[in-house]
Design a protein around this motif. Structure first.
Motif, PDB file in Angstrom:
ATOM      1  N   LEU A  25      56.388  62.753  32.981  1.00  0.00           N
ATOM      2  CA  LEU A  25      55.972  61.516  32.326  1.00  0.00           C
ATOM      3  C   LEU A  25      56.859  60.340  32.719  1.00  0.00           C
ATOM      4  O   LEU A  25      56.370  59.225  32.930  1.00  0.00           O
ATOM      5  N   THR A  26      58.151  60.584  32.826  1.00  0.00           N
ATOM      6  CA  THR A  26      59.067  59.526  33.254  1.00  0.00           C
ATOM      7  C   THR A  26      58.693  59.038  34.648  1.00  0.00           C
ATOM      8  O   THR A  26      58.602  57.828  34.892  1.00  0.00           O
ATOM      9  N   LEU A  27      58.457  59.973  35.566  1.00  0.00           N
ATOM     10  CA  LEU A  27      58.043  59.585  36.917  1.00  0.00           C
ATOM     11  C   LEU A  27      56.701  58.854  36.893  1.00  0.00           C
ATOM     12  O   LEU A  27      56.527  57.833  37.561  1.00  0.00           O
ATOM     13  N   ALA A  28      55.755  59.371  36.129  1.00  0.00           N
ATOM     14  CA  ALA A  28      54.419  58.778  36.076  1.00  0.00           C
ATOM     15  C   ALA A  28      54.456  57.349  35.542  1.00  0.00           C
ATOM     16  O   ALA A  28      53.680  56.501  35.973  1.00  0.00           O
ATOM     17  N   ARG A  29      55.349  57.082  34.619  1.00  0.00           N
ATOM     18  CA  ARG A  29      55.432  55.749  34.015  1.00  0.00           C
ATOM     19  C   ARG A  29      56.277  54.771  34.825  1.00  0.00           C
ATOM     20  O   ARG A  29      55.981  53.571  34.838  1.00  0.00           O
ATOM     21  N   ASP A  30      57.347  55.273  35.475  1.00  0.00           N
ATOM     22  CA  ASP A  30      58.363  54.371  36.018  1.00  0.00           C
ATOM     23  C   ASP A  30      58.528  54.376  37.532  1.00  0.00           C
ATOM     24  O   ASP A  30      59.000  53.383  38.086  1.00  0.00           O
ATOM     25  N   ALA A  31      58.194  55.464  38.198  1.00  0.00           N
ATOM     26  CA  ALA A  31      58.462  55.565  39.630  1.00  0.00           C
ATOM     27  C   ALA A  31      57.392  54.845  40.446  1.00  0.00           C
ATOM     28  O   ALA A  31      56.272  54.620  39.984  1.00  0.00           O
ATOM     29  N   THR A  32      57.761  54.492  41.663  1.00  0.00           N
ATOM     30  CA  THR A  32      56.825  53.869  42.595  1.00  0.00           C
ATOM     31  C   THR A  32      56.412  54.908  43.616  1.00  0.00           C
ATOM     32  O   THR A  32      57.263  55.472  44.321  1.00  0.00           O
ATOM     33  N   PHE A  33      55.111  55.189  43.684  1.00  0.00           N
ATOM     34  CA  PHE A  33      54.571  56.140  44.647  1.00  0.00           C
ATOM     35  C   PHE A  33      53.077  55.906  44.775  1.00  0.00           C
ATOM     36  O   PHE A  33      52.473  55.178  43.984  1.00  0.00           O
ATOM     37  N   ASP A  34      52.477  56.504  45.795  1.00  0.00           N
ATOM     38  CA  ASP A  34      51.066  56.267  46.111  1.00  0.00           C
ATOM     39  C   ASP A  34      50.113  57.284  45.507  1.00  0.00           C
ATOM     40  O   ASP A  34      48.945  56.965  45.264  1.00  0.00           O
ATOM     41  N   ALA A  35      50.555  58.508  45.308  1.00  0.00           N
ATOM     42  CA  ALA A  35      49.696  59.578  44.790  1.00  0.00           C
ATOM     43  C   ALA A  35      50.573  60.713  44.286  1.00  0.00           C
ATOM     44  O   ALA A  35      51.775  60.745  44.557  1.00  0.00           O
ATOM     45  N   ALA A  36      49.949  61.643  43.566  1.00  0.00           N
ATOM     46  CA  ALA A  36      50.705  62.764  43.001  1.00  0.00           C
ATOM     47  C   ALA A  36      49.894  64.049  43.087  1.00  0.00           C
ATOM     48  O   ALA A  36      48.666  64.015  43.104  1.00  0.00           O
ATOM     49  N   ILE A  37      50.615  65.152  43.117  1.00  0.00           N
ATOM     50  CA  ILE A  37      50.009  66.474  42.960  1.00  0.00           C
ATOM     51  C   ILE A  37      50.607  67.060  41.687  1.00  0.00           C
ATOM     52  O   ILE A  37      51.831  67.153  41.546  1.00  0.00           O
ATOM     53  N   LEU A  38      49.719  67.423  40.758  1.00  0.00           N
ATOM     54  CA  LEU A  38      50.133  67.858  39.434  1.00  0.00           C
ATOM     55  C   LEU A  38      49.695  69.283  39.158  1.00  0.00           C
ATOM     56  O   LEU A  38      48.504  69.599  39.223  1.00  0.00           O
ATOM     57  N   ASP A  39      50.643  70.138  38.827  1.00  0.00           N
ATOM     58  CA  ASP A  39      50.315  71.467  38.318  1.00  0.00           C
ATOM     59  C   ASP A  39      49.661  71.261  36.954  1.00  0.00           C
ATOM     60  O   ASP A  39      50.155  70.487  36.133  1.00  0.00           O
ATOM     61  N   VAL A  40      48.545  71.900  36.703  1.00  0.00           N
ATOM     62  CA  VAL A  40      47.787  71.692  35.463  1.00  0.00           C
ATOM     63  C   VAL A  40      48.536  72.212  34.238  1.00  0.00           C
ATOM     64  O   VAL A  40      48.510  71.603  33.177  1.00  0.00           O
ATOM     65  N   ILE A  53      46.861  55.261  39.946  1.00  0.00           N
ATOM     66  CA  ILE A  53      47.496  56.075  40.982  1.00  0.00           C
ATOM     67  C   ILE A  53      46.694  57.361  41.099  1.00  0.00           C
ATOM     68  O   ILE A  53      46.483  58.068  40.109  1.00  0.00           O
ATOM     69  N   GLY A  54      46.252  57.657  42.303  1.00  0.00           N
ATOM     70  CA  GLY A  54      45.470  58.867  42.522  1.00  0.00           C
ATOM     71  C   GLY A  54      46.312  60.121  42.383  1.00  0.00           C
ATOM     72  O   GLY A  54      47.530  60.099  42.597  1.00  0.00           O
ATOM     73  N   PHE A  55      45.652  61.211  42.045  1.00  0.00           N
ATOM     74  CA  PHE A  55      46.357  62.484  41.915  1.00  0.00           C
ATOM     75  C   PHE A  55      45.406  63.629  42.198  1.00  0.00           C
ATOM     76  O   PHE A  55      44.194  63.503  42.067  1.00  0.00           O
ATOM     77  N   ALA A  56      45.997  64.744  42.597  1.00  0.00           N
ATOM     78  CA  ALA A  56      45.281  66.003  42.750  1.00  0.00           C
ATOM     79  C   ALA A  56      45.841  66.970  41.723  1.00  0.00           C
ATOM     80  O   ALA A  56      46.991  66.842  41.294  1.00  0.00           O
ATOM     81  N   LEU A  57      45.026  67.934  41.344  1.00  0.00           N
ATOM     82  CA  LEU A  57      45.433  68.934  40.356  1.00  0.00           C
ATOM     83  C   LEU A  57      45.552  70.298  41.003  1.00  0.00           C
ATOM     84  O   LEU A  57      44.642  70.726  41.719  1.00  0.00           O
ATOM     85  N   PRO A 109      40.891  65.550  43.173  1.00  0.00           N
ATOM     86  CA  PRO A 109      40.834  66.698  44.078  1.00  0.00           C
ATOM     87  C   PRO A 109      41.515  67.900  43.441  1.00  0.00           C
ATOM     88  O   PRO A 109      42.475  67.759  42.688  1.00  0.00           O
ATOM     89  N   LEU A 110      41.014  69.087  43.761  1.00  0.00           N
ATOM     90  CA  LEU A 110      41.559  70.325  43.212  1.00  0.00           C
ATOM     91  C   LEU A 110      42.266  71.110  44.304  1.00  0.00           C
ATOM     92  O   LEU A 110      41.713  71.318  45.387  1.00  0.00           O
ATOM     93  N   LEU A 111      43.471  71.532  44.017  1.00  0.00           N
ATOM     94  CA  LEU A 111      44.239  72.386  44.905  1.00  0.00           C
ATOM     95  C   LEU A 111      44.330  73.742  44.213  1.00  0.00           C
ATOM     96  O   LEU A 111      45.112  73.936  43.282  1.00  0.00           O
TER      97      LEU A 111
END
Length: 110
Positions: free
Chosen positions: A34-49, A68-72, A88-90
């Motif tokens: 959550l800290t990264l999602a709120r404060d960091a600068t990045f283009d996309a994320a891959i998130l473990d569900v 910010i786009g993300f894959a799960l 997108p699903l991984l």
């Protein structure tokens, strides 16, 4: 990147770095994610569900707010991510080719 399993995170980081991606994280728990999602600068994320028994939904919601786009990443199947069906699903277990396909969806070439 959010992944609570160290070896899976290390493998994913390696796959991503092989494609020139600079990895932020990994976050191993929801609070750090959550800290990264709120404060960091990045283009996309891959998130473990499922991160240590907690669903990633608050992190996905924060990224959606920031556009910010993300894959799960999940081993449970597509039905567990219905709320984020456009992402997108991984599917776990995955290989480098699977990560490449997700990157192509997150960063389409126009």
């Amino acid at each position: 990147m959010v992944e609570d399993e160290f070896l899976v995170a290390a493998m994913l980081q390696h796959f991503l770095e092989d494609h020139g991606v600079t990895v932020i994280g990994p976050a191993y728990n929801i609070d750090d994610a959550l800290t990264l999602a709120r404060d960091a600068t990045f283009d996309a994320a891959i998130l473990d569900v499922n991160v240590r028994g907690i669903r990633i939904d608050p992190v996905a919601a924060s990224l959606t707010e920031r556009r910010i786009g993300f894959a799960l990443a999940t081993g449970y199947g597509k039905e567990v991510v219905a709320a984020w069906a456009d992402a997108p699903l991984l599917a776990k277990p995955y290989c480098q080719a699977d990560v490449e396909r997700v990157l192509e969806r997150l960063f389409p070439i126009e």
